[in-house]
Design a protein around this motif. Structure first.
Motif, mmCIF file in Angstrom:
data_model
loop_
_atom_site.group_PDB
_atom_site.id
_atom_site.type_symbol
_atom_site.label_atom_id
_atom_site.label_comp_id
_atom_site.label_asym_id
_atom_site.label_seq_id
_atom_site.Cartn_x
_atom_site.Cartn_y
_atom_site.Cartn_z
ATOM 1 N N PRO A 132 0.726 -1.005 0.073
ATOM 2 C CA PRO A 132 0.164 -0.042 -0.053
ATOM 3 C C PRO A 132 0.839 1.424 -0.054
ATOM 4 O O PRO A 132 2.070 1.216 -0.031
ATOM 5 N N ALA A 133 0.087 2.375 0.060
ATOM 6 C CA ALA A 133 0.759 3.598 -0.081
ATOM 7 C C ALA A 133 0.006 4.716 0.450
ATOM 8 O O ALA A 133 -1.173 4.549 0.500
ATOM 9 N N ILE A 134 0.520 5.861 0.735
ATOM 10 C CA ILE A 134 -0.226 7.005 1.215
ATOM 11 C C ILE A 134 -0.492 8.335 0.069
ATOM 12 O O ILE A 134 0.587 8.271 -0.903
ATOM 13 N N ASP A 135 -1.406 8.923 0.225
ATOM 14 C CA ASP A 135 -1.675 10.196 -0.692
ATOM 15 C C ASP A 135 -1.147 11.447 0.095
ATOM 16 O O ASP A 135 -1.666 11.928 0.969
ATOM 17 N N PRO A 136 -0.048 11.914 -0.621
ATOM 18 C CA PRO A 136 0.650 13.185 0.217
ATOM 19 C C PRO A 136 -0.198 14.571 0.102
ATOM 20 O O PRO A 136 -0.045 15.318 0.731
ATOM 21 N N LEU A 137 -1.217 14.373 -0.622
ATOM 22 C CA LEU A 137 -1.916 15.669 -1.054
ATOM 23 C C LEU A 137 -3.310 15.796 -0.343
ATOM 24 O O LEU A 137 -3.910 16.663 -0.641
ATOM 25 N N THR A 138 -3.742 14.802 0.614
ATOM 26 C CA THR A 138 -4.785 14.795 1.266
ATOM 27 C C THR A 138 -4.819 15.768 2.344
ATOM 28 O O THR A 138 -3.482 15.858 3.021
ATOM 29 N N ALA A 139 -5.812 16.013 3.152
ATOM 30 C CA ALA A 139 -5.587 16.981 4.239
ATOM 31 C C ALA A 139 -5.184 16.242 5.488
ATOM 32 O O ALA A 139 -4.502 16.739 6.387
ATOM 33 N N LYS A 140 -5.081 14.752 5.378
ATOM 34 C CA LYS A 140 -4.308 13.985 6.360
ATOM 35 C C LYS A 140 -2.876 13.994 6.427
ATOM 36 O O LYS A 140 -2.198 14.077 7.426
ATOM 37 N N ASN A 141 -2.237 14.359 5.060
ATOM 38 C CA ASN A 141 -0.832 14.059 4.870
ATOM 39 C C ASN A 141 -0.294 15.345 4.301
ATOM 40 O O ASN A 141 1.092 15.307 4.263
ATOM 41 N N THR A 259 0.798 -5.982 16.997
ATOM 42 C CA THR A 259 1.332 -7.266 17.160
ATOM 43 C C THR A 259 1.209 -8.118 16.090
ATOM 44 O O THR A 259 1.652 -9.054 15.824
ATOM 45 N N ARG A 260 0.265 -7.653 15.149
ATOM 46 C CA ARG A 260 -0.119 -8.143 13.868
ATOM 47 C C ARG A 260 -0.351 -6.874 12.817
ATOM 48 O O ARG A 260 -1.118 -6.056 13.428
ATOM 49 N N GLU A 261 -0.099 -6.889 11.741
ATOM 50 C CA GLU A 261 -0.356 -5.792 10.924
ATOM 51 C C GLU A 261 -0.073 -5.872 9.443
ATOM 52 O O GLU A 261 1.187 -6.150 9.221
ATOM 53 N N GLY A 262 -0.977 -5.822 8.486
ATOM 54 C CA GLY A 262 -0.897 -6.304 7.174
ATOM 55 C C GLY A 262 0.038 -5.131 6.781
ATOM 56 O O GLY A 262 1.074 -5.549 6.059
ATOM 57 N N PHE A 263 -0.235 -3.928 6.872
ATOM 58 C CA PHE A 263 0.524 -3.075 6.422
ATOM 59 C C PHE A 263 0.757 -1.968 7.463
ATOM 60 O O PHE A 263 1.906 -1.565 8.037
ATOM 61 N N GLY A 264 -0.188 -1.169 7.694
ATOM 62 C CA GLY A 264 -0.094 -0.195 8.473
ATOM 63 C C GLY A 264 0.095 1.009 8.138
ATOM 64 O O GLY A 264 1.022 1.720 8.134
ATOM 65 N N ARG A 330 9.089 8.781 0.587
ATOM 66 C CA ARG A 330 8.893 9.499 -0.588
ATOM 67 C C ARG A 330 9.445 8.422 -1.694
ATOM 68 O O ARG A 330 8.721 8.461 -2.735
ATOM 69 N N GLN A 331 10.331 7.551 -1.256
ATOM 70 C CA GLN A 331 10.903 6.650 -2.350
ATOM 71 C C GLN A 331 9.950 5.203 -2.627
ATOM 72 O O GLN A 331 9.868 5.011 -3.693
ATOM 73 N N ARG A 332 9.162 5.135 -1.447
ATOM 74 C CA ARG A 332 8.737 3.759 -1.600
ATOM 75 C C ARG A 332 7.232 3.803 -1.422
ATOM 76 O O ARG A 332 6.617 2.537 -1.818
ATOM 77 N N PHE A 333 6.474 4.859 -0.662
ATOM 78 C CA PHE A 333 5.150 4.234 -0.167
ATOM 79 C C PHE A 333 4.201 5.441 -0.345
ATOM 80 O O PHE A 333 3.515 5.922 0.178
ATOM 81 N N LEU A 334 4.510 6.243 -1.603
ATOM 82 C CA LEU A 334 3.686 7.242 -2.042
ATOM 83 C C LEU A 334 2.719 6.521 -3.135
ATOM 84 O O LEU A 334 3.099 5.810 -3.954
ATOM 85 N N ILE A 335 1.652 7.116 -3.204
ATOM 86 C CA ILE A 335 0.465 6.568 -4.149
ATOM 87 C C ILE A 335 0.852 6.334 -5.772
ATOM 88 O O ILE A 335 0.400 5.422 -6.189
ATOM 89 N N PRO A 336 1.698 7.344 -6.102
ATOM 90 C CA PRO A 336 2.119 7.106 -7.544
ATOM 91 C C PRO A 336 2.865 5.748 -7.610
ATOM 92 O O PRO A 336 2.838 5.006 -8.653
ATOM 93 N N ARG A 337 3.662 5.146 -6.723
ATOM 94 C CA ARG A 337 4.298 4.014 -6.803
ATOM 95 C C ARG A 337 3.330 2.916 -6.956
ATOM 96 O O ARG A 337 3.316 1.871 -7.814
#
Ligand code: UDP
Length: 351
Positions: A132-141, A259-264, A330-337
């Motif tokens: 998974p990845a996160i969107d850096p342009l949302t209000a959250k990020n 203690t378990r996490e698919g991605f987080g 920035r290298q690995r977990f942003l949504i364009p990737r």
């Protein structure tokens, strides 16, 4: 690596494992310890005899003694096979057998980690790995100015003049909110003004266990005025994203003690804010955090508390780890990737 021995304390082996295992993990070699608990207590009589014979004592072991010895070794092997010592995620086999046939109607399944690929997949099924990845342009990020973050934090009743650590997570057993509180209490011993925020607004409709967990965590917090718990029984608040962003921006240290996490996702969200994240040494958290470099991976509340204290003591360390964390996201977990991973898959499917 799993080190197996027969006693937690006492004797040279226990002594050296005590130091060797944390050191080994700190080097990035995933190492665990298993202390044997023989069902048949005569096991120790036999091992004592073996010990004496190895030292030169005369005699032989009886058939019965050998049976006790090998029986116990079999038990240990079973214990390892059936436990989560081997891999941090061993799905329930019954459930997999039940659900996996559903995939036979498809050409490809997408897994977020290589280690999540089920072992016995239907013949001919393609597998794609796309974390998974996160969107850096949302209000959250999106970048929130420090003053704005502080204002939100103040409005939540948190003292902005004292240090704050936060875990943003549903109140869920696997997120280990109890362990976060324990870690906070350890760190507070050396940082008396420390405050903790647990933000669990996104109490998902599909999570019927939330209320009971919340209640139990509340008990564990025991009316501590410096533990701030936020939840929203009637659905997500309109201000949710601002609160997440403000807490991740303002806190000195973030925690995701699962203690378990698919991605987080919360791990990448926190790292993206340039913060050191202390994450449980499990699942997708291990993909995001390089231990000691872009955050810390921990196996216990005690370890989490010690890391917390260490980071609170050292602004340069926080800055260095925070910068590495942001860079890693920035290298690995942003949504364009993630989109790129999917596009590649679509392209392959066409051929
Ligand atoms: N989240 C939120 N408000 C909260 C708690 C969590 O918006 O009060 C969000 C969090 O920012 C993240 C998501 O919920 O984007 C949780 O995703 P994650 O992969 O960390 O865990 P999951 O809940 O899927 O197990």
């Amino acid at each position: 690596m799993i080190h197996i021995n027969s006693t937690a304390y006492g004797g040279g082996v226990a002594e050296l494992l005590h130091s060797l295992i944390p050191l080994s993990n700190a080097l990035g070699v995933e190492t665990q310890r298993l202390v044997m608990t023989p069902k048949d207590i005569r096991f120790f009589d036999v091992t004592k005899r073996i010990h004496n014979m190895l030292q030169g004592a005369e005699g032989q072991l009886s058939e019965e003694e050998l049976a006790i010895y090998y029986g116990c070794l079999d038990d240990v092997a079973d214990e390892i096979n059936n436990s989560d010592l081997q891999a941090d995620t061993n799905p329930n086999q019954w459930l997999l057998d039940e659900l996996l046939p559903l995939t036979s109607a498809y050409r490809t399944i997408v897994c977020s980690l290589e280690s999540y690929v089920p072992q016995r997949l239907p013949e001919g099924l393609n597998v794609s790995i796309a974390p998974p990845a996160i969107d850096p342009l949302t209000a959250k990020n999106a970048k929130m100015p420090a003053d704005d973050a502080a204002q939100v934090i103040r409005s939540l009743g948190i003292d902005v003049s004292r240090p704050l650590v936060t875990q943003v997570s549903r109140f869920d057993v696997w997120k280990d909110p109890w362990g976060v509180i324990d870690a906070f209490r350890i760190a507070r011993q050396t940082h008396p003004g420390l405050q903790l925020a647990l933000l669990g607004l996104s109490q998902a409709d599909d999570d019927p266990e939330g209320a009971a967990v919340l209640e139990s965590v509340r008990e564990h917090a025991a009316n501590d005025p410096d533990i701030h718990m936020f939840f929203s029984p009637d659905g997500l608040l309109a201000t949710n994203d601002q609160m997440v962003n403000a807490l991740q921006t303002h806190s000195l240290v973030l925690v995701q003690k699962s203690t378990r996490e698919g991605f987080g996702l919360t791990v990448s969200e926190g790292m993206w804010k340039g913060k050191p994240v202390i994450g449980g040494n499990v699942g997708g958290i291990r993909l995001q955090i390089v231990d000691g470099e872009s955050g810390y991976l921990v196996d216990s509340a005690e370890e989490a508390g010690n890391r917390m204290a260490q980071l609170l003591d050292n602004p340069e360390l926080r800055a260095a780890i925070g910068a590495a964390a942001q860079d890693r996201v920035r290298q690995r977990f942003l949504i364009p990737r993630l989109l790129h991973d999917y596009l590649q898959r679509y392209q392959r499917e066409q051929h």
